[in-house]
Design a protein around this motif. Structure first.
Motif, short mmCIF file in Angstrom:
data_model
loop_
_atom_site.label_atom_id
_atom_site.label_comp_id
_atom_site.label_asym_id
_atom_site.label_seq_id
_atom_site.Cartn_x
_atom_site.Cartn_y
_atom_site.Cartn_z
N ASP A 1 42.46 1.87 -15.32
CA ASP A 1 42.43 1.98 -13.64
C ASP A 1 42.47 -0.23 -13.31
O ASP A 1 42.18 -1.51 -14.00
CB ASP A 1 41.33 2.01 -13.34
N ASN B 1 47.03 3.45 -6.99
CA ASN B 1 46.77 3.68 -5.60
C ASN B 1 48.63 3.06 -5.47
O ASN B 1 49.21 2.64 -6.40
CB ASN B 1 45.89 3.29 -5.08
N ASP B 2 49.13 4.02 -4.54
CA ASP B 2 50.24 3.85 -4.13
C ASP B 2 50.76 2.19 -3.76
O ASP B 2 51.78 1.64 -4.10
CB ASP B 2 51.54 5.20 -2.97
N GLU C 1 49.15 -0.17 -4.40
CA GLU C 1 49.32 -0.76 -5.59
C GLU C 1 50.60 -1.20 -6.87
O GLU C 1 50.53 -1.71 -7.67
CB GLU C 1 48.26 -0.61 -6.92
N ASN D 1 42.69 4.10 1.56
CA ASN D 1 43.34 3.65 0.46
C ASN D 1 43.92 2.07 0.80
O ASN D 1 42.95 1.31 -0.17
CB ASN D 1 44.40 4.68 0.04
N GLU D 2 43.56 1.93 2.26
CA GLU D 2 43.31 -0.07 2.50
C GLU D 2 41.69 -0.23 2.90
O GLU D 2 41.10 0.54 3.59
CB GLU D 2 43.90 0.55 3.66
#
Length: 182
Positions: free
Chosen positions: A151, A177-178, A180, A96-97
């Motif tokens: 998105d 995503n979490d 953001e 995710n990163e």
């Protein structure tokens, strides 16, 4: 088995070449971009019209990947003399990163989405990760869509927050995503 076609979809966003390093390997020049990823995934379910710009470096091999998945490429805008958007980055174990190493906007810098009648008439529209004002303009062109998703990413949240909030107000679904979201 063949799935019955349910609806048409339009995706508007980046078509790119990516150079990516993960703990699992490295790819130097692969087909990427938010519109491409969405189009390929959604193509398993229905017709997908993809809208985005490419330069002279985007050739028949790249078009063939999309066409093999029954993605309609009629609204891909070829910009003569231009270079296709390029992104390079590293992912660690937490996928995710990411760390961005290089971004070359190329033809994406002056992107003004041009939608055909078929793209405008789609039942479902995905406004991939592009400038929020462009997302809102595309939404207006697709007034009859039954479902519209958007998105975004940290860059637009930080640099175009007010425009992003306006764009969020005209869609049915927001994807973040979490990190953001926080």
């Amino acid at each position: 088995a063949t799935l019955h076609r349910l609806m048409s979809l339009t995706v508007v966003g980046s078509i790119a070449f990516d150079a990516v390093t993960t703990p699992f390997g490295t790819r130097e020049r692969m087909l990427g971009g938010s519109a491409v990823h969405f189009a390929l995934g959604a193509s398993f379910f229905d017709t997908v019209h993809v809208v985005g710009p490419v330069g002279d470096d985007f050739g028949e091999e790249e078009y063939a990947v999309l066409r093999e998945h029954r993605v309609d490429t009629a609204d891909i805008e070829h910009v003569p003399g231009g270079k296709t958007f390029f992104w390079s980055g590293n992912y660690g174990w937490d996928l995710n990163e990411r760390e961005t190493l290089d971004t070359q906007l190329g033809v994406f810098a002056d992107f003004e989405p041009k939608l055909s009648e078929a793209s405008r008439a789609a039942d479902v529209v995905f406004l991939a990760n592009i400038q929020p004002d462009l997302q809102r303009q595309v939404r207006q062109q697709c007034a009859g869509a039954r479902f519209v998703a958007l998105d975004s990413m940290n860059y637009w949240i930080e640099s175009a927050r007010d425009a992003l909030i306006e764009a969020i107000g005209v869609v049915d679904c927001l994807m973040l995503n979490d990190a953001e979201l926080r």
